[in-house]
Design a protein around this motif. Structure first.
Motif, PDB file in Angstrom:
ATOM      1  N   GLY A 124       0.801  -1.212   0.000  1.00 31.98           N
ATOM      2  CA  GLY A 124       0.000   0.000   0.000  1.00 31.98           C
ATOM      3  C   GLY A 124       0.833   1.261   0.000  1.00 31.98           C
ATOM      4  O   GLY A 124       0.412   2.296  -0.523  1.00 31.98           O
ATOM      5  N   HIS A 125       2.036   1.182   0.572  1.00 33.98           N
ATOM      6  CA  HIS A 125       2.933   2.343   0.583  1.00 33.98           C
ATOM      7  C   HIS A 125       3.435   2.693  -0.815  1.00 33.98           C
ATOM      8  O   HIS A 125       3.868   3.817  -1.057  1.00 33.98           O
ATOM      9  CB  HIS A 125       4.134   2.101   1.509  1.00 33.98           C
ATOM     10  N   LYS A 126       3.383   1.756  -1.740  1.00 34.63           N
ATOM     11  CA  LYS A 126       3.830   2.005  -3.113  1.00 34.63           C
ATOM     12  C   LYS A 126       2.768   2.715  -3.950  1.00 34.63           C
ATOM     13  O   LYS A 126       3.051   3.168  -5.047  1.00 34.63           O
ATOM     14  CB  LYS A 126       4.190   0.682  -3.812  1.00 34.63           C
ATOM     15  N   LEU A 127       1.546   2.782  -3.438  1.00 32.73           N
ATOM     16  CA  LEU A 127       0.443   3.394  -4.174  1.00 32.73           C
ATOM     17  C   LEU A 127       0.272   4.852  -3.759  1.00 32.73           C
ATOM     18  O   LEU A 127       0.711   5.257  -2.689  1.00 32.73           O
ATOM     19  CB  LEU A 127      -0.853   2.617  -3.919  1.00 32.73           C
ATOM     20  N   CYS A 128      -0.420   5.635  -4.590  1.00 36.36           N
ATOM     21  CA  CYS A 128      -0.607   7.062  -4.327  1.00 36.36           C
ATOM     22  C   CYS A 128      -1.884   7.329  -3.517  1.00 36.36           C
ATOM     23  O   CYS A 128      -2.301   8.478  -3.414  1.00 36.36           O
ATOM     24  CB  CYS A 128      -0.651   7.817  -5.652  1.00 36.36           C
ATOM     25  N   ILE A 129      -2.499   6.296  -2.973  1.00 36.22           N
ATOM     26  CA  ILE A 129      -3.742   6.461  -2.221  1.00 36.22           C
ATOM     27  C   ILE A 129      -3.606   5.811  -0.847  1.00 36.22           C
ATOM     28  O   ILE A 129      -2.721   4.979  -0.616  1.00 36.22           O
ATOM     29  CB  ILE A 129      -4.929   5.806  -2.974  1.00 36.22           C
ATOM     30  N   LYS A 130      -4.502   6.191   0.056  1.00 37.05           N
ATOM     31  CA  LYS A 130      -4.555   5.549   1.364  1.00 37.05           C
ATOM     32  C   LYS A 130      -5.312   4.235   1.226  1.00 37.05           C
ATOM     33  O   LYS A 130      -6.324   4.156   0.505  1.00 37.05           O
ATOM     34  CB  LYS A 130      -5.249   6.450   2.376  1.00 37.05           C
ATOM     35  N   THR A 131      -4.818   3.205   1.901  1.00 44.58           N
ATOM     36  CA  THR A 131      -5.425   1.879   1.821  1.00 44.58           C
ATOM     37  C   THR A 131      -5.567   1.290   3.196  1.00 44.58           C
ATOM     38  O   THR A 131      -4.976   1.776   4.162  1.00 44.58           O
ATOM     39  CB  THR A 131      -4.558   0.935   0.959  1.00 44.58           C
ATOM     40  N   LYS A 132      -6.372   0.219   3.302  1.00 42.48           N
ATOM     41  CA  LYS A 132      -6.483  -0.493   4.578  1.00 42.48           C
ATOM     42  C   LYS A 132      -6.500  -2.001   4.338  1.00 42.48           C
ATOM     43  O   LYS A 132      -6.904  -2.462   3.264  1.00 42.48           O
ATOM     44  CB  LYS A 132      -7.715  -0.043   5.344  1.00 42.48           C
ATOM     45  N   PHE A 133      -6.042  -2.728   5.342  1.00 42.75           N
ATOM     46  CA  PHE A 133      -5.975  -4.187   5.308  1.00 42.75           C
ATOM     47  C   PHE A 133      -7.341  -4.739   5.682  1.00 42.75           C
ATOM     48  O   PHE A 133      -7.963  -4.274   6.643  1.00 42.75           O
ATOM     49  CB  PHE A 133      -4.908  -4.658   6.292  1.00 42.75           C
ATOM     50  N   ILE A 134      -7.837  -5.712   4.909  1.00 42.64           N
ATOM     51  CA  ILE A 134      -9.113  -6.357   5.234  1.00 42.64           C
ATOM     52  C   ILE A 134      -8.942  -7.867   5.210  1.00 42.64           C
ATOM     53  O   ILE A 134      -8.004  -8.387   4.587  1.00 42.64           O
ATOM     54  CB  ILE A 134     -10.243  -5.934   4.261  1.00 42.64           C
ATOM     55  N   LYS A 135      -9.832  -8.573   5.901  1.00 42.20           N
ATOM     56  CA  LYS A 135      -9.815 -10.047   5.874  1.00 42.20           C
ATOM     57  C   LYS A 135     -11.237 -10.556   5.858  1.00 42.20           C
ATOM     58  O   LYS A 135     -12.178  -9.847   6.218  1.00 42.20           O
ATOM     59  CB  LYS A 135      -9.034 -10.609   7.046  1.00 42.20           C
TER      60      LYS A 135
END
Length: 136
Positions: A124-135
């Protein structure tokens, strides 16, 4: 890098931003147990997707499976530097995917949760957006 083999129209119009919209499809895990979900709207380039994929591959080694749920099919054009105004639209420079909040970007299966969480957050740090982990 990812790019479409064939497109119906080589150059697309720019579309106004999708403010206030959220993903109505591709917003739940379909294949894997863990995933990376977007929380912002932006264009994600083919280079960013490839960089994230490489991070995930490095974490799983040979003990898991990765699904990339997005594909850059939108062409972005650029005119050369120091080119005067006018004379038409520039050539296709790269391809992007328009991400909405809630899109599942990557999915993983076959590795422990702690390792999957670390891998997906690093990707996610490689992308230009904020992301979150899901399961699941």
């Amino acid at each position: 890098m990812l790019a479409p083999k064939k497109v119906k129209h080589r150059k697309w119009h720019k579309v106004a931003g999708a403010s206030g919209r959220t993903a109505s499809r591709m917003n739940e895990l379909a294949f894997g147990t863990y995933g990376l979900k977007s929380t912002e709207t932006s264009w994600v380039t083919a280079r960013q997707i490839e960089a994230s994929r490489r991070v995930l591959v490095r974490y799983i080694r040979k003990g898991g499976k990765i699904w990339t749920r997005i594909f850059p099919d939108k062409p972005v054009t650029m005119k050369g530097s120091e080119v005067p105004m006018g004379k038409g639209k520039g050539a296709v420079d790269h391809y992007v995917f328009a991400v909405l909040p809630g899109h599942v970007l990557f999915e993983m299966f076959g590795i422990p949760e702690a390792q999957a969480k670390e891998a997906l957050i690093s990707a996610g740090h490689k992308l230009c957006i904020k992301t979150k982990f899901i399961k699941k």
